[in-house]
Design a protein around this motif. Structure first.
Motif, PDB file in Angstrom:
ATOM      1  N   UNK A 173       0.834  -1.201   0.000  1.00  0.00           N
ATOM      2  CA  UNK A 173       0.000   0.000   0.000  1.00  0.00           C
ATOM      3  C   UNK A 173       0.869   1.251   0.000  1.00  0.00           C
ATOM      4  N   UNK A 174       1.993   1.223   0.729  1.00  0.00           N
ATOM      5  CA  UNK A 174       2.898   2.368   0.719  1.00  0.00           C
ATOM      6  C   UNK A 174       3.456   2.606  -0.684  1.00  0.00           C
ATOM      7  N   UNK A 175       3.741   1.528  -1.406  1.00  0.00           N
ATOM      8  CA  UNK A 175       4.214   1.673  -2.789  1.00  0.00           C
ATOM      9  C   UNK A 175       3.140   2.319  -3.662  1.00  0.00           C
ATOM     10  N   UNK A 176       1.912   1.842  -3.527  1.00  0.00           N
ATOM     11  CA  UNK A 176       0.802   2.397  -4.308  1.00  0.00           C
ATOM     12  C   UNK A 176       0.640   3.889  -4.003  1.00  0.00           C
ATOM     13  N   UNK A 177       0.707   4.239  -2.712  1.00  0.00           N
ATOM     14  CA  UNK A 177       0.537   5.634  -2.326  1.00  0.00           C
ATOM     15  C   UNK A 177       1.699   6.500  -2.812  1.00  0.00           C
ATOM     16  N   UNK A 178       2.924   6.028  -2.619  1.00  0.00           N
ATOM     17  CA  UNK A 178       4.075   6.826  -3.049  1.00  0.00           C
ATOM     18  C   UNK A 178       4.076   7.047  -4.554  1.00  0.00           C
ATOM     19  N   UNK A 179       3.892   5.980  -5.313  1.00  0.00           N
ATOM     20  CA  UNK A 179       3.903   6.106  -6.768  1.00  0.00           C
ATOM     21  C   UNK A 179       2.692   6.910  -7.249  1.00  0.00           C
ATOM     22  N   UNK A 180       1.525   6.631  -6.688  1.00  0.00           N
ATOM     23  CA  UNK A 180       0.315   7.324  -7.114  1.00  0.00           C
ATOM     24  C   UNK A 180       0.347   8.807  -6.803  1.00  0.00           C
ATOM     25  N   UNK A 181       0.784   9.159  -5.582  1.00  0.00           N
ATOM     26  CA  UNK A 181       0.835  10.570  -5.222  1.00  0.00           C
ATOM     27  C   UNK A 181       1.950  11.297  -5.969  1.00  0.00           C
ATOM     28  N   UNK A 182       3.069  10.613  -6.197  1.00  0.00           N
ATOM     29  CA  UNK A 182       4.121  11.215  -7.023  1.00  0.00           C
ATOM     30  C   UNK A 182       3.591  11.510  -8.415  1.00  0.00           C
ATOM     31  N   UNK A 183       2.869  10.571  -9.011  1.00  0.00           N
ATOM     32  CA  UNK A 183       2.278  10.802 -10.332  1.00  0.00           C
ATOM     33  C   UNK A 183       1.322  11.988 -10.301  1.00  0.00           C
ATOM     34  N   UNK A 184       0.494  12.030  -9.278  1.00  0.00           N
ATOM     35  CA  UNK A 184      -0.495  13.112  -9.211  1.00  0.00           C
ATOM     36  C   UNK A 184       0.193  14.472  -9.079  1.00  0.00           C
ATOM     37  N   UNK A 185       1.176  14.558  -8.196  1.00  0.00           N
ATOM     38  CA  UNK A 185       1.914  15.804  -8.002  1.00  0.00           C
ATOM     39  C   UNK A 185       2.661  16.181  -9.275  1.00  0.00           C
ATOM     40  N   UNK A 186       3.282  15.210  -9.906  1.00  0.00           N
ATOM     41  CA  UNK A 186       4.068  15.429 -11.124  1.00  0.00           C
ATOM     42  C   UNK A 186       3.175  15.898 -12.268  1.00  0.00           C
ATOM     43  N   UNK A 187       2.053  15.222 -12.472  1.00  0.00           N
ATOM     44  CA  UNK A 187       1.165  15.575 -13.579  1.00  0.00           C
ATOM     45  C   UNK A 187       0.589  16.972 -13.381  1.00  0.00           C
ATOM     46  N   UNK A 188       0.224  17.304 -12.141  1.00  0.00           N
ATOM     47  CA  UNK A 188      -0.318  18.635 -11.863  1.00  0.00           C
ATOM     48  C   UNK A 188       0.738  19.703 -12.125  1.00  0.00           C
ATOM     49  N   UNK A 189       1.964  19.430 -11.699  1.00  0.00           N
ATOM     50  CA  UNK A 189       3.048  20.396 -11.939  1.00  0.00           C
ATOM     51  C   UNK A 189       3.291  20.571 -13.438  1.00  0.00           C
ATOM     52  N   UNK A 190       3.229  19.494 -14.188  1.00  0.00           N
ATOM     53  CA  UNK A 190       3.448  19.570 -15.634  1.00  0.00           C
ATOM     54  C   UNK A 190       2.332  20.340 -16.333  1.00  0.00           C
ATOM     55  N   UNK A 191       1.131  20.280 -15.772  1.00  0.00           N
ATOM     56  CA  UNK A 191      -0.007  20.989 -16.353  1.00  0.00           C
ATOM     57  C   UNK A 191      -0.144  22.408 -15.811  1.00  0.00           C
ATOM     58  N   UNK A 192       0.728  22.781 -14.864  1.00  0.00           N
ATOM     59  CA  UNK A 192       0.698  24.111 -14.251  1.00  0.00           C
ATOM     60  C   UNK A 192      -0.642  24.400 -13.589  1.00  0.00           C
ATOM     61  N   UNK A 193      -1.155  23.386 -12.884  1.00  0.00           N
ATOM     62  CA  UNK A 193      -2.384  23.560 -12.114  1.00  0.00           C
ATOM     63  C   UNK A 193      -2.118  23.133 -10.673  1.00  0.00           C
ATOM     64  N   UNK A 194      -2.973  23.583  -9.778  1.00  0.00           N
ATOM     65  CA  UNK A 194      -2.863  23.149  -8.389  1.00  0.00           C
ATOM     66  C   UNK A 194      -3.201  21.673  -8.298  1.00  0.00           C
ATOM     67  N   UNK A 195      -2.476  20.964  -7.456  1.00  0.00           N
ATOM     68  CA  UNK A 195      -2.730  19.543  -7.298  1.00  0.00           C
ATOM     69  C   UNK A 195      -4.064  19.285  -6.611  1.00  0.00           C
ATOM     70  N   UNK A 196      -4.573  20.271  -5.882  1.00  0.00           N
ATOM     71  CA  UNK A 196      -5.817  20.099  -5.152  1.00  0.00           C
ATOM     72  C   UNK A 196      -6.423  21.458  -4.858  1.00  0.00           C
ATOM     73  N   UNK A 197      -7.714  21.486  -4.641  1.00  0.00           N
ATOM     74  CA  UNK A 197      -8.429  22.669  -4.191  1.00  0.00           C
ATOM     75  C   UNK A 197      -9.024  22.361  -2.818  1.00  0.00           C
ATOM     76  N   UNK A 198      -9.113  23.346  -1.948  1.00  0.00           N
ATOM     77  CA  UNK A 198      -9.662  23.072  -0.609  1.00  0.00           C
ATOM     78  C   UNK A 198     -11.143  22.726  -0.670  1.00  0.00           C
ATOM     79  N   UNK A 199     -11.560  21.753   0.112  1.00  0.00           N
ATOM     80  CA  UNK A 199     -12.976  21.361   0.170  1.00  0.00           C
ATOM     81  C   UNK A 199     -13.666  22.207   1.238  1.00  0.00           C
ATOM     82  N   UNK A 200     -13.947  23.452   0.913  1.00  0.00           N
ATOM     83  CA  UNK A 200     -14.425  24.360   1.950  1.00  0.00           C
ATOM     84  C   UNK A 200     -15.613  25.211   1.525  1.00  0.00           C
ATOM     85  N   UNK A 201     -16.292  24.825   0.434  1.00  0.00           N
ATOM     86  CA  UNK A 201     -17.290  25.751  -0.089  1.00  0.00           C
ATOM     87  C   UNK A 201     -18.663  25.156  -0.322  1.00  0.00           C
TER      88      UNK A 201
END
Length: 308
Positions: A173-201
């Motif tokens: 599970x740690x492998x899945x999380x590390x690889x998955x979150x790295x991909x998510x962070x990497x893809x967002x950075x490559x697209x020049x978008x925020x990786x997440x928006x706050x769930x506050x609205x």
């Protein structure tokens, strides 16, 4: 040479790309501190994952000066910078370090059938690039190791991690999380978008929507299904209801200020509902993003939408 490129369109150096990754890393950590991932190892993965792009074959290709048929996927070269001795000193186990190596090596799925000797030679060539590479404050956290001295208990080019391959389920599970979150962070950075928006609205937006209804009809209220969903937020619910019963707002009332997935079977329908909800509920418009197959991918903070 210090301005090694990570991206070509627009041009972006490894340093610039890593800086963007770490902004998204900090953002994700702020919004979801309780994710059961080793944040230190994930940060290391962000810093290390693209260092293999320093190899001159990749730089030649990305600068459009030709292509080397012997080019090795950069993730397999980036592993040269994992500071495994320091990780052992910090108390990390051999399996935990192996997970980090694999998350970095395979953050992109690339076919790799080159002989070990070619991989070793390419890693050895990185030594001179690393010596002159200015990498802000990150360089102090890393250590270059020639391929010959990377222990095979941590990494070898044929190694892969699968469920039930000898690792504990927790480490898988740690492998899945590390690889998955790295991909998510990497893809967002490559697209020049925020990786997440706050769930506050969403909760306040729905309340404002109801007050708007009451301006024209003082007796306006949520429908019975919607009230039921709001009252049973903590339950798992399957609802079968005909058109007009208010399923969309019912789902949003159940979701509240949490992250969820909203799916519909038709692309046009999901595009329409995304535009409606992004404008009405968020009170600002997040432009739709599309993947390579023309499917809508909504990067808003309430849902991710995939319609085929």
């Amino acid at each position: 040479m210090n301005d090694y490129l990570a991206k070509s369109d627009p041009k972006e150096t490894i340093q610039e790309h890593t800086d963007n990754l770490l902004k998204n890393y900090e953002q994700l950590k702020e919004y979801y501190p309780d994710i059961n991932v080793d944040w230190y190892l994930l940060r290391l993965a962000c810093i290390i994952h693209d260092l293999g792009k320093m190899n001159l074959s990749f730089q030649k290709k990305i600068s459009k000066k030709g292509k080397d048929d012997d080019e090795i996927p950069h993730g397999f070269l980036s592993v040269a910078f994992v500071p495994f001795e320091e990780l052992l000193d910090k108390g990390y186990s051999e399996d935990e370090i192996r997970v980090l190596y694999q998350a970095i090596a395979r953050h992109h799925e690339r076919k790799f059938h080159k002989p070990k000797a070619i991989w070793q030679a390419e890693i050895d060539k990185l030594a001179s690039e690393w010596d002159t590479f200015k990498y802000a404050n990150y360089k102090n956290e890393l250590k270059y190791t020639t391929a010959e001295y990377i222990p095979e208990i941590f990494f070898h080019i044929q190694d892969r991690i699968f469920e039930n391959d000898g690792l504990s389920f927790e480490l898988f599970i740690q492998y899945v999380l590390q690889k998955g979150l790295l991909n998510r962070i990497d893809f967002a950075a490559s697209a020049y978008i925020d990786v997440e928006k706050p769930n506050d609205f969403l909760e306040s937006a729905l309340n404002n929507q109801l007050q708007t209804f009451r301006q024209s009809n003082p007796d306006a209220d949520w429908k019975p299904l919607q009230k039921y969903m709001y009252a049973h937020k903590q339950d798992n619910i399957i609802v079968v209801a005909e058109t007009g019963m208010g399923k969309t707002e019912a789902g949003l009332l159940w979701l509240g200020n949490n992250k969820g997935f909203f799916t519909l079977p038709l692309r046009t329908a999901i595009n329409a509902i995304y535009d409606r909800l992004a404008c009405e509920q968020r009170n600002r418009h997040y432009p739709r993003k599309r993947d390579g197959q023309g499917r809508t991918i909504a990067f808003g903070n309430v849902w991710a939408v995939f319609a085929t």
